[in-house]
Motif scaffolding. Sequence first.
Motif, short mmCIF file in Angstrom:
data_model
loop_
_atom_site.label_atom_id
_atom_site.label_comp_id
_atom_site.label_asym_id
_atom_site.label_seq_id
_atom_site.Cartn_x
_atom_site.Cartn_y
_atom_site.Cartn_z
N LEU A 29 -21.37 -147.18 53.53
CA LEU A 29 -21.31 -148.55 53.04
C LEU A 29 -22.48 -148.58 51.99
O LEU A 29 -22.40 -149.47 51.15
N GLY A 30 -23.64 -148.25 52.21
CA GLY A 30 -24.90 -148.27 51.55
C GLY A 30 -24.56 -147.68 50.04
O GLY A 30 -24.83 -148.12 49.09
N THR A 31 -23.84 -146.46 50.09
CA THR A 31 -23.57 -145.89 48.96
C THR A 31 -22.66 -146.53 48.16
O THR A 31 -22.76 -146.77 46.97
N LEU A 32 -21.51 -147.39 48.86
CA LEU A 32 -20.77 -148.15 48.12
C LEU A 32 -21.53 -149.22 47.54
O LEU A 32 -21.07 -149.78 46.33
N LEU A 64 -28.20 -150.55 59.66
CA LEU A 64 -29.04 -151.34 58.83
C LEU A 64 -29.91 -150.16 57.81
O LEU A 64 -29.88 -150.43 56.67
N ALA A 65 -30.67 -149.59 58.49
CA ALA A 65 -31.55 -148.66 57.74
C ALA A 65 -30.61 -147.62 56.97
O ALA A 65 -30.96 -147.51 55.75
N GLY A 66 -29.45 -147.34 57.14
CA GLY A 66 -28.51 -146.26 56.43
C GLY A 66 -27.97 -147.12 55.35
O GLY A 66 -28.02 -146.50 54.14
N ILE A 359 -36.28 -143.09 62.78
CA ILE A 359 -36.88 -141.67 62.13
C ILE A 359 -36.03 -140.67 62.19
O ILE A 359 -35.56 -140.07 61.07
N ALA A 360 -35.58 -140.22 63.48
CA ALA A 360 -34.45 -139.07 63.26
C ALA A 360 -33.06 -139.32 62.69
O ALA A 360 -32.52 -138.56 62.05
N SER A 361 -32.72 -140.71 62.58
CA SER A 361 -31.41 -141.06 61.82
C SER A 361 -31.63 -140.88 60.47
O SER A 361 -30.50 -140.68 59.80
N MET A 362 -33.06 -140.98 59.86
CA MET A 362 -33.02 -140.98 58.61
C MET A 362 -32.89 -139.43 58.07
O MET A 362 -32.39 -139.23 57.02
N TRP A 363 -33.28 -138.68 58.87
CA TRP A 363 -33.00 -137.14 58.62
C TRP A 363 -31.70 -136.86 58.51
O TRP A 363 -30.78 -136.31 57.86
#
Length: 501
Positions: A29-32, A64-66, A359-363
């Motif tokens: 969704l963030g890319t969109l 939300l971070a994604g 933090i792990a979800s960012m990787w």
Amino acid sequence: MELINNLGLGFTTVLTFQNLTYSFFGVLLGTLIGVLPGLGPLVAIAVLLPFTFALDPVSSMIMLAGIFYGAQYGGSTTAILINLPGEASSIVTTLDGHEMAKQGHAGKALATAAIASFFAGCVATVIIGLFAPPLAKLAFQFGPAEYFSLMVCGLIVSVVLASGSLVKAFGMMVLGLLLGIIGTDSQTGLQRFTFGIPELADGLSVAAIAMGLFGLGEIIRNLESVKSGSMQVSKVTSLMPTRQDLKDIFQPMVRGTMLGSFLGVLPGGGALLASFAAYALEKKISATPEQFGKGAIAGVAAPEAANNAGAQTSFIPMLTLGIPSNPVMALMISALVIQGIEPGPAVISEHPELFWGIIASMWVGNLMLLVLNLPLVGLWVKLVSIPYKFLFPIVIIFACIGVYSMGNSAVAVATMAGFGVFGYILKKLECEAAPMILGFILGPMMEGHMQRALLIARGDVFTFFREPISAALLILAAVALGLVLLPSFQKTRSTALVDED
């Protein structure tokens, strides 16, 4: 060893089917959102905020971070292919990225943006893991006086780093502080500037203001300047960079990552400032500055690395100090508060699965973005061809539903509409809204800490200068304000604005 154990907890948290699904949905969704012009992560997060109530805190923050750092990836695709930045932080990428595309190197430019963003995202995640815990431990030494001075320093720095007129930026910050006064005084219980409207007793809704200023205001401006006709899309050939390309982008990518990581932590900084600063730095130190603007690959790698790094390190002050460095982080704080979590240094110790899970979800999210973005280039370009007259009503409908559902209040919807018009006027007056929203968020917090500090000191205002940390922060704020008032600094600021335009 402690860091490895903590990261193990983070990956254990994120590598569940539920959290992987929300991470995937967030970055997609963030890319969109990043691809579509006129939108942005702020609008998307504000619209989706009410729909995260039913999720557990970890899943909602991962999603939300994604959305936030995924938008930094998406904005570069259309910036390169059709010279249309989906995100403000991708404006700089159009300068050399689209030139590369016109020269037949669209695939190379897209691959450069993807590799630089992935590298910056991974490094910034390491920086968060290394520096956030010590900063949180330092924050435990903070009392009301230190927090007050920290917020004063943050607001001053946000004004210094804002683009445009210094007077306008300062005025916007003061306006934000005044809007933050609306509601009930936490110390006396008296209502201020509510004008007898019960819905204003708890103050104005940050989501309504944010969506109005950055969402509806941008939509109104886009409707004024929207262009009809088909867009010329550059043909994408090989997506594989050569060994020489990788060598050429390595150093700009590293410099952009370091600069973006630093600016992302500063109030008023973040992805937009980081991308412009990284581009200016590369052009200044390059042996061939005349190539910039004509298809220099470093002009793509540096800003793309900087904006992604800046987006991710902006989580550091939000999670450890409870202070937003930009409007998106202000909404993140709202999301945590809604979930019953008080942002600040206690998050790491009381909710370790949340902190290390993010933090792990960012990787994981950055890896997903690298795998997703390049194969879906064709789809993203087709989405841009959707007529804006069909797109903006959908956004407005979701925005109204989101704002109303947060408190079942028609006043919040009216607030959003009013600030939408106000946001459009601010654009016309060339006033930046970021200092205002930061002032609105930090103002009530700053007032509360000031009142508690004065109560402890029995009204002695010099208590802010007796505490070493508090005094140092106030001195730093004074130095920053003094520097920006120097004629030489103002000349540099004006020159940078001309270059940015």
